[in-house]
Design a protein around this motif. Structure first.
Motif, short mmCIF file in Angstrom:
data_model
loop_
_atom_site.label_atom_id
_atom_site.label_comp_id
_atom_site.label_asym_id
_atom_site.label_seq_id
_atom_site.Cartn_x
_atom_site.Cartn_y
_atom_site.Cartn_z
N THR A 1 42.05 48.76 32.10
CA THR A 1 42.79 49.99 32.29
C THR A 1 43.30 50.09 33.73
OG1 THR A 1 40.77 51.19 32.86
CG2 THR A 1 41.46 51.20 30.55
N GLY A 2 44.44 50.76 33.88
CA GLY A 2 45.00 50.95 35.21
C GLY A 2 45.61 49.66 35.75
N ASN A 3 45.95 49.67 37.01
CA ASN A 3 46.56 48.51 37.66
C ASN A 3 45.48 47.57 38.16
OD1 ASN A 3 48.57 46.86 38.68
ND2 ASN A 3 48.64 47.96 40.64
N LYS A 4 44.74 46.99 37.22
CA LYS A 4 43.59 46.15 37.56
C LYS A 4 43.80 44.74 37.04
CE LYS A 4 41.01 49.54 39.22
NZ LYS A 4 39.78 49.67 39.94
N SER A 5 43.13 43.81 37.66
CA SER A 5 43.22 42.43 37.25
C SER A 5 42.00 41.68 37.78
CB SER A 5 44.51 41.79 37.76
OG SER A 5 44.61 40.45 37.35
N ILE A 6 41.83 40.44 37.32
CA ILE A 6 40.86 39.55 37.93
C ILE A 6 41.45 39.06 39.25
CG2 ILE A 6 39.51 37.45 37.66
CD1 ILE A 6 40.00 37.63 34.65
N THR A 7 40.65 39.04 40.29
CA THR A 7 41.11 38.52 41.58
C THR A 7 40.31 37.28 41.93
OG1 THR A 7 41.67 40.75 42.35
CG2 THR A 7 41.47 39.03 44.02
N LEU B 1 29.26 37.85 31.10
CA LEU B 1 29.66 38.72 32.20
C LEU B 1 28.69 39.88 32.40
CD1 LEU B 1 33.49 38.96 31.49
CD2 LEU B 1 32.33 37.50 33.16
N PRO B 2 28.60 40.40 33.61
CA PRO B 2 27.76 41.58 33.87
C PRO B 2 28.43 42.82 33.29
CG PRO B 2 28.98 41.01 35.83
CD PRO B 2 29.26 39.92 34.84
N ASN B 3 27.68 43.91 33.20
CA ASN B 3 28.22 45.14 32.62
C ASN B 3 28.79 46.08 33.67
OD1 ASN B 3 25.90 45.98 33.86
ND2 ASN B 3 24.86 46.67 32.00
N LYS B 4 29.09 45.57 34.85
CA LYS B 4 29.69 46.39 35.90
C LYS B 4 30.66 45.53 36.71
CE LYS B 4 25.63 45.67 38.86
NZ LYS B 4 24.58 46.36 39.65
N PRO B 5 31.63 46.15 37.37
CA PRO B 5 32.61 45.38 38.14
C PRO B 5 32.03 44.87 39.46
CG PRO B 5 33.02 47.73 38.40
CD PRO B 5 31.92 47.61 37.39
N GLY B 6 32.63 43.80 39.96
CA GLY B 6 32.18 43.24 41.23
C GLY B 6 32.55 41.77 41.32
N ILE B 7 31.98 41.10 42.30
CA ILE B 7 32.28 39.69 42.54
C ILE B 7 31.24 38.82 41.85
CG2 ILE B 7 32.46 37.89 44.31
CD1 ILE B 7 33.51 40.06 46.22
N ILE B 8 31.72 37.95 40.98
CA ILE B 8 30.85 37.03 40.25
C ILE B 8 31.10 35.61 40.76
CG2 ILE B 8 30.90 38.52 38.23
CD1 ILE B 8 32.74 36.40 36.91
N SER B 9 30.19 34.72 40.42
CA SER B 9 30.34 33.33 40.82
C SER B 9 29.79 32.42 39.73
CB SER B 9 29.61 33.06 42.14
OG SER B 9 28.21 33.26 41.98
N TYR B 10 30.25 31.19 39.78
CA TYR B 10 29.71 30.18 38.85
C TYR B 10 29.72 28.83 39.56
CZ TYR B 10 28.96 27.23 34.77
OH TYR B 10 28.44 26.32 33.88
N THR B 11 28.54 28.22 39.62
CA THR B 11 28.40 26.89 40.20
C THR B 11 28.41 25.86 39.08
OG1 THR B 11 27.06 27.78 42.02
CG2 THR B 11 26.97 25.40 41.64
N LEU B 12 29.28 24.88 39.18
CA LEU B 12 29.29 23.83 38.17
C LEU B 12 27.90 23.20 38.11
CD1 LEU B 12 32.73 22.12 38.90
CD2 LEU B 12 32.19 23.91 37.24
N GLU C 1 33.71 45.05 47.39
CA GLU C 1 33.14 44.85 46.06
C GLU C 1 31.72 44.30 46.17
OE1 GLU C 1 34.47 45.49 42.95
OE2 GLU C 1 36.04 46.53 44.06
N PRO C 2 30.81 44.74 45.30
CA PRO C 2 29.44 44.23 45.36
C PRO C 2 29.35 42.78 44.88
CG PRO C 2 29.71 45.63 43.45
CD PRO C 2 30.98 45.76 44.24
N LEU C 3 28.40 42.05 45.42
CA LEU C 3 28.12 40.69 44.96
C LEU C 3 27.14 40.77 43.80
CD1 LEU C 3 27.61 38.97 48.44
CD2 LEU C 3 29.63 38.84 46.99
N LEU C 4 27.59 40.37 42.62
CA LEU C 4 26.78 40.50 41.42
C LEU C 4 26.00 39.22 41.14
CD1 LEU C 4 29.35 42.32 39.10
CD2 LEU C 4 27.66 43.33 40.64
N ASP C 5 24.88 39.39 40.48
CA ASP C 5 24.06 38.24 40.08
C ASP C 5 24.61 37.71 38.77
OD1 ASP C 5 22.13 36.35 39.83
OD2 ASP C 5 20.54 37.73 39.19
N CYS C 6 25.60 36.87 38.86
CA CYS C 6 26.30 36.35 37.70
C CYS C 6 26.97 35.04 38.11
CB CYS C 6 27.33 37.37 37.22
SG CYS C 6 28.36 36.83 35.83
#
Length: 255
Positions: A68-74, A124-135, A241-246
């Motif tokens: 919703t709104g002017n949002k996107s993945i960054t 994905l987590p149930n809240k917005p924020g910064i996620i990461s993935y290590t190969l 943005e918060p750093l999420l455990d993801c």
């Protein structure tokens, strides 16, 4: 009383410790000024002098089913979408908006033949924020001197995939110069972000900054460095943005 002259101003010292000479006062003030200035020095990223990736054909798409709104993945990546790494299996980062989406698809393509190099489904987590993935160790290692294009798709709809939001970027593994390897080997964790940022190694600079912020989330120095680092690549909009455990991988496939 015992007085720590490195943490208070000379005026305070003059009235609460032994009398100070004018020269000592000036020296203490200089030390205090240097300390205060030092922790405010922030680290900007210096892009490497090299050609960027090929112009994206199609690029990213904006879905409408659950954003919703002017949002996107960054994606946390420089403006030209190319980030260098020294690692066989680097860590990728994105800022995810609020949405009911529970999963995302991550795909890496080998730029040489456009074949799928690695793919996985992320929870994905149930809240917005910064996620990461290590190969993971089970994934094939990136080859030195090769670039890979990755796509992250937020799965809003399994019925109409065209409505799902997709962003892309590039990662290229390069061999480290001997001077860089030596600097990294001698440095502690606090120095690593500036070393990598100065050398233009994006993914390691970002990951080392995140490591420090997770280790000491209330450290003002790390917070300022984080903000300046993102601002230097026009990502200041997500600096708070918060750093999420993801994230965890549900299904992983390699070549």
């Amino acid at each position: 009383m015992k007085c720590n002259h490195l943490s208070v101003v000379a005026f305070f010292l003059t009235f609460n410790c032994l009398p100070l000479s004018a020269a000592t006062v000036q020296k203490t003030q200089a030390q205090s000024s240097h300390t205060q200035h030092g922790w405010q020095i922030s680290q900007a990223f210096k892009p490497p002098k090299r050609q960027g990736p090929p112009v994206s054909t199609g690029g990213s798409s904006r879905g409408s089913s659950c954003i919703t709104g002017n949002k996107s993945i960054t994606p946390l990546i420089p403006r030209n979408k190319l980030g260098l790494t020294l690692a066989q299996r680097p860590t990728l980062f994105w800022s995810i908006p609020s949405s009911p989406a529970k999963t995302a698809y991550l795909v890496l393509l080998n730029d040489a033949d456009k074949k799928v190099f690695y793919k996985t489904t992320l929870t994905l987590p149930n809240k917005p924020g910064i996620i990461s993935y290590t190969l993971p160790a089970s994934s094939p290692p990136l080859e030195t001197g090769k670039s890979y294009r990755w796509y992250l798709t937020l799965v809003c709809s399994l019925q109409d995939f065209s409505t799902n939001l997709t962003v892309d970027g590039w990662v290229e593994r390069i061999p480290p110069e001997s001077s860089l390897s030596q600097a990294v080997a001698k440095a502690d964790a606090r120095r690593l972000p500036s070393i990598y940022a100065e050398a233009g190694i994006w993914y390691e600079a970002l990951a080392s900054l995140v490591h420090l912020r997770r280790r000491e989330p209330k450290n003002l120095t790390y917070l300022l460095n984080w903000r300046q680092f993102l601002q230097s690549v026009q990502l200041n909009a997500i600096a708070s943005e918060p750093l999420l455990d993801c994230c965890k991988s549900e299904i992983a496939n390699k070549i």
